[in-house]
Design an enzyme around this catalytic site. Structure first.
Site, PDB file in Angstrom:
ATOM      1  N   HIS A 162       0.958  -1.186  -0.230  1.00 36.04           N
ATOM      2  CA  HIS A 162      -0.151  -0.215  -0.447  1.00 36.04           C
ATOM      3  C   HIS A 162       1.076   1.426  -0.134  1.00 36.04           C
ATOM      4  O   HIS A 162       1.842   0.622   0.542  1.00 36.04           O
ATOM      5  CB  HIS A 162      -1.003   0.121   1.269  1.00 36.04           C
ATOM      6  CG  HIS A 162      -1.745   1.260   0.811  1.00 36.04           C
ATOM      7  ND1 HIS A 162      -2.089   1.787   1.720  1.00 36.04           N
ATOM      8  CD2 HIS A 162      -3.401   0.957   0.757  1.00 36.04           C
ATOM      9  CE1 HIS A 162      -3.229   2.581   1.430  1.00 36.04           C
ATOM     10  NE2 HIS A 162      -4.297   1.413  -0.007  1.00 36.04           N
ATOM     11  N   ASP A 221      -8.173  -5.823   0.145  1.00 36.32           N
ATOM     12  CA  ASP A 221      -7.971  -6.606  -1.313  1.00 36.32           C
ATOM     13  C   ASP A 221      -7.870  -7.615  -1.000  1.00 36.32           C
ATOM     14  O   ASP A 221      -8.657  -9.077  -1.562  1.00 36.32           O
ATOM     15  CB  ASP A 221      -7.500  -6.060  -2.701  1.00 36.32           C
ATOM     16  CG  ASP A 221      -8.399  -4.331  -3.036  1.00 36.32           C
ATOM     17  OD1 ASP A 221      -9.459  -4.902  -2.684  1.00 36.32           O
ATOM     18  OD2 ASP A 221      -7.373  -3.750  -3.595  1.00 36.32           O
TER      19      ASP A 221
HETATM   20  N1  CMC Z   1       4.399  -7.700  -4.621  1.00 35.75           N
HETATM   21  C1  CMC Z   1       5.574  -7.205  -4.791  1.00 35.75           C
HETATM   22  N2  CMC Z   1       6.166  -6.089  -4.911  1.00 35.75           N
HETATM   23  C2  CMC Z   1       5.277  -5.603  -4.535  1.00 35.75           C
HETATM   24  C3  CMC Z   1       4.289  -5.195  -4.193  1.00 35.75           C
HETATM   25  C4  CMC Z   1       3.378  -6.364  -4.821  1.00 35.75           C
HETATM   26  N3  CMC Z   1       2.321  -6.286  -4.100  1.00 35.75           N
HETATM   27  N4  CMC Z   1       4.006  -3.839  -4.326  1.00 35.75           N
HETATM   28  C5  CMC Z   1       5.579  -3.191  -4.086  1.00 35.75           C
HETATM   29  N5  CMC Z   1       6.313  -3.842  -4.440  1.00 35.75           N
HETATM   30  C6  CMC Z   1       7.188  -3.256  -5.104  1.00 35.75           C
HETATM   31  C7  CMC Z   1       7.619  -2.341  -4.960  1.00 35.75           C
HETATM   32  O1  CMC Z   1       8.037  -3.793  -7.180  1.00 35.75           O
HETATM   33  C8  CMC Z   1       8.678  -1.845  -4.854  1.00 35.75           C
HETATM   34  O2  CMC Z   1       9.736  -3.223  -5.485  1.00 35.75           O
HETATM   35  P1  CMC Z   1      11.384  -2.380  -5.342  1.00 35.75           P
HETATM   36  O3  CMC Z   1      11.438  -1.687  -4.471  1.00 35.75           O
HETATM   37  O4  CMC Z   1      12.259  -2.956  -5.480  1.00 35.75           O
HETATM   38  O5  CMC Z   1      11.100  -1.355  -6.783  1.00 35.75           O
HETATM   39  C9  CMC Z   1       8.717  -1.610  -3.855  1.00 35.75           C
HETATM   40  O6  CMC Z   1       7.472  -2.544  -3.561  1.00 35.75           O
HETATM   41  C10 CMC Z   1       7.707  -0.141  -3.839  1.00 35.75           C
HETATM   42  O7  CMC Z   1       6.534   0.039  -4.666  1.00 35.75           O
HETATM   43  P2  CMC Z   1       6.105   0.571  -5.155  1.00 35.75           P
HETATM   44  O8  CMC Z   1       5.346   0.607  -7.034  1.00 35.75           O
HETATM   45  O9  CMC Z   1       6.996   2.321  -4.952  1.00 35.75           O
HETATM   46  O10 CMC Z   1       5.051   1.204  -4.144  1.00 35.75           O
HETATM   47  P3  CMC Z   1       3.434   2.501  -4.576  1.00 35.75           P
HETATM   48  O11 CMC Z   1       3.220   3.109  -3.115  1.00 35.75           O
HETATM   49  O12 CMC Z   1       3.738   2.837  -6.274  1.00 35.75           O
HETATM   50  O13 CMC Z   1       2.079   1.473  -5.043  1.00 35.75           O
HETATM   51  C11 CMC Z   1       0.837  -0.448  -5.150  1.00 35.75           C
HETATM   52  C12 CMC Z   1       1.242   0.495  -4.119  1.00 35.75           C
HETATM   53  C13 CMC Z   1      -1.234  -0.963  -3.718  1.00 35.75           C
HETATM   54  C14 CMC Z   1       0.030   0.117  -6.126  1.00 35.75           C
HETATM   55  C15 CMC Z   1       1.133  -1.932  -5.047  1.00 35.75           C
HETATM   56  O14 CMC Z   1       1.567  -2.056  -3.833  1.00 35.75           O
HETATM   57  C16 CMC Z   1       0.974  -2.810  -5.781  1.00 35.75           C
HETATM   58  O15 CMC Z   1       0.626  -2.949  -6.378  1.00 35.75           O
HETATM   59  N6  CMC Z   1       0.240  -3.670  -4.841  1.00 35.75           N
HETATM   60  C17 CMC Z   1      -0.932  -4.965  -5.903  1.00 35.75           C
HETATM   61  C18 CMC Z   1      -1.840  -4.075  -6.160  1.00 35.75           C
HETATM   62  C19 CMC Z   1      -3.386  -4.071  -5.125  1.00 35.75           C
HETATM   63  O16 CMC Z   1      -3.104  -4.585  -4.258  1.00 35.75           O
HETATM   64  N7  CMC Z   1      -3.142  -2.950  -5.186  1.00 35.75           N
HETATM   65  C20 CMC Z   1      -4.446  -2.649  -4.032  1.00 35.75           C
HETATM   66  C21 CMC Z   1      -4.525  -1.328  -2.751  1.00 35.75           C
HETATM   67  S1  CMC Z   1      -4.909  -1.337  -1.171  1.00 35.75           S
HETATM   68  C22 CMC Z   1      -6.763  -0.903  -2.212  1.00 35.75           C
HETATM   69  C23 CMC Z   1      -6.346   0.453  -2.977  1.00 35.75           C
HETATM   70  O17 CMC Z   1      -6.686   1.232  -2.403  1.00 35.75           O
HETATM   71  O18 CMC Z   1      -7.736   0.355  -4.361  1.00 35.75           O
END
Ligand code: CMC
Length: 435
Positions: A312, A369
């Site tokens: 998140h 989720d």
């Molecule tokens: N699985 C694997 N790696 C992950 C995940 C994940 N679900 N989420 C983040 N990471 C890794 C990402 O690859 C990055 O790694 P590195 O530093 O090596 O490049 C690190 O963690 C930071 O990730 P980020 O992309 O900078 O994080 P963000 O804050 O931009 O993204 C997020 C947040 C929710 C989009 C992401 O965690 C994600 O894609 N989760 C899976 C989809 C999901 O479950 N979404 C629902 C969110 S909660 C309900 C809502 O609001 O919709």
């Protein structure tokens, strides 16, 4: 160089650029959150800030929802989500998010009556459902039909006072469940079931989803409570992508129907409201033997795909909604006797991820989720309806934010800037001279 100091008025930050010192006022929120006020930065310095994804940008001040991601705190209008989950209902929470206070019993009765009055769709709207292909995605239908409501209520396109806002808000909150259920009925070739005014909000939705003529679907109290909890936990989450979209569209003075319809589109993506469907797909693959949990996690760590329902932008210790849903899922399956093998897989997968360095180092925890899909499956909701369910739940939050932007008197049209990295000036070349 950026320095911070405390002067007589409070904290001020000092920015030194090209030998000149600029003062940046520090804004402090009611929960002691600190922000640098850069509203005059470009005018005074010629510089802008650069923050792709807006991870460090406060786009507004808001009095609706507070989240502390480090401590796993979520409060709607000051009320802890844990208290609301135990004591509240979705409709009471909806009222409180939109109007700021928990309703008195008279206000709650009147609000319920208003929602009841608004539950039918204009008969002409049936044609919208008939005009889409039967395999059309329900999110596309939902956003289109919500936007179309504006055609039926032209007097509510420009909201000038509280009464008009209340009428528009009640129409959307009430009709969204009829539209959602009908998009499902259309996709499955089932006759549309009209809402039954005798039923409560959640019971009525399940009736429109699952009843057939002359055979009423009668959910158990546990099922109705689980649905109310699901909606309540999704009701708002401050400036996430879809909420920011609603606020951005409103900032052009677009109407409420169009603004929340844009919110539905933003929610649809699999990184946002589409993640709950992704979780079930993932759990089914593991269940069907297409992958084992260790293999799955290895592939996630190789960055072939993300672990859906994990991570998140804000929560870095735990998501309080996931904690509540994990327990609720357990309780509901136990009380209804519905045995879902996907819950055991989800628990095993979560435990494996939570003890793995990749997830620990990145502070990745189950989000809202991760468990919600299992509750929805137990309610007979098909996977392509999952983001629609999220949208029904999020509607009060979007409406509250739209109203906050609409009435605060300081909103400017949202218009971020950019750092241009393209070609510098070049001159037009006639087609016969191009190589
Ligand atoms: N699985 C694997 N790696 C992950 C995940 C994940 N679900 N989420 C983040 N990471 C890794 C990402 O690859 C990055 O790694 P590195 O530093 O090596 O490049 C690190 O963690 C930071 O990730 P980020 O992309 O900078 O994080 P963000 O804050 O931009 O993204 C997020 C947040 C929710 C989009 C992401 O965690 C994600 O894609 N989760 C899976 C989809 C999901 O479950 N979404 C629902 C969110 S909660 C309900 C809502 O609001 O919709």
């Amino acid at each position: 160089m950026l320095k911070e100091s405390r002067d007589a008025k409070g904290k001020t930050a000092y920015l030194i650029l090209d030998g000149t010192t600029y003062e940046l006022p520090v804004i402090v929120g009611t929960e002691n959150e600190h922000a640098l006020d850069i509203t005059k930065l470009r005018r005074e310095t010629g510089y802008i800030t650069f923050d792709p994804g807006y991870g460090n940008t406060g786009s507004c001040s808001s009095a609706i929802t507070f989240v502390d991601g480090e401590k796993g705190i979520l409060r709607y209008r000051g009320y802890p989500i844990e208290e609301l989950a135990i004591n509240g209902t979705f409709i009471e929470t909806t009222y409180m998010l939109i109007f700021g206070e928990l309703p008195t019993s008279t206000q709650r009765r009147e609000f319920r009556e208003l929602l009841c009055d608004q539950e039918l769709l204009h008969e002409d709207l049936r044609h919208h459902f008939e005009g889409v292909p039967s395999n059309g995605h329900p999110m596309a239908i939902l956003s289109a039909v919500i936007n179309s409501l504006g055609c039926y209520y032209p007097d509510l396109l420009q909201i000038e006072n509280e009464d008009e806002f209340l009428r528009a808000a009640a129409k959307i909150i009430s009709k969204v469940r009829t539209i959602a259920a009908w998009s499902y009925r259309k996709a499955h070739g089932l006759p549309f079931m009209y809402p039954d005014p005798k039923l409560s909000y959640c019971r009525n939705f399940l009736h429109m989803m699952h009843s057939i003529p002359h055979r009423y679907f009668e959910p158990t109290d546990e099922q109705v409570r689980a649905l109310s909890l699901f909606f309540l936990l999704h009701a708002d989450h401050e400036q996430n992508c879809s909420c920011s979209t609603v606020r951005m569209v409103q900032s052009t003075e677009a109407n409420l129907f169009a603004s929340v319809s844009a919110g539905i589109c933003a929610l649809w993506g699999r990184l946002h409201g589409g993640a709950n469907a992704g979780v079930i797909k993932m759990l089914e693959e593991i269940h069907d033997g297409d992958a084992t949990i260790p293999d799955y996690l290895e592939r996630v760590k190789r960055k072939e795909f993300r672990l859906m329902g994990f991570g998140h932008r804000i929560y870095k210790s735990f998501d309080p909604r996931a904690k509540i849903l994990r327990q609720a899922t357990h309780d509901m399956l136990e009380s209804t006797g519905y045995d879902d093998p996907l819950l055991d897989i989800a628990l095993e997968l979560a435990d494996a991820a939570l003890s793995d360095d990749y997830f620990i180092e990145r502070k990745l925890y189950p989000n809202v989720d991760f468990y919600s899909g299992i509750i929805l499956r137990a309610l007979g909701i098909p996977v392509d309806m999952f983001p629609v369910m999220f949208a029904i739940g999020r509607m009060p939050g979007w409406i509250a934010h739209w109203n906050e932007t609409n009435t605060d008197g300081t909103t400017r049209i949202h218009r971020p800037r950019q750092i241009y990295m393209g070609e510098s000036t070049r001159h037009y070349v006639p087609i016969e001279e191009r190589k």
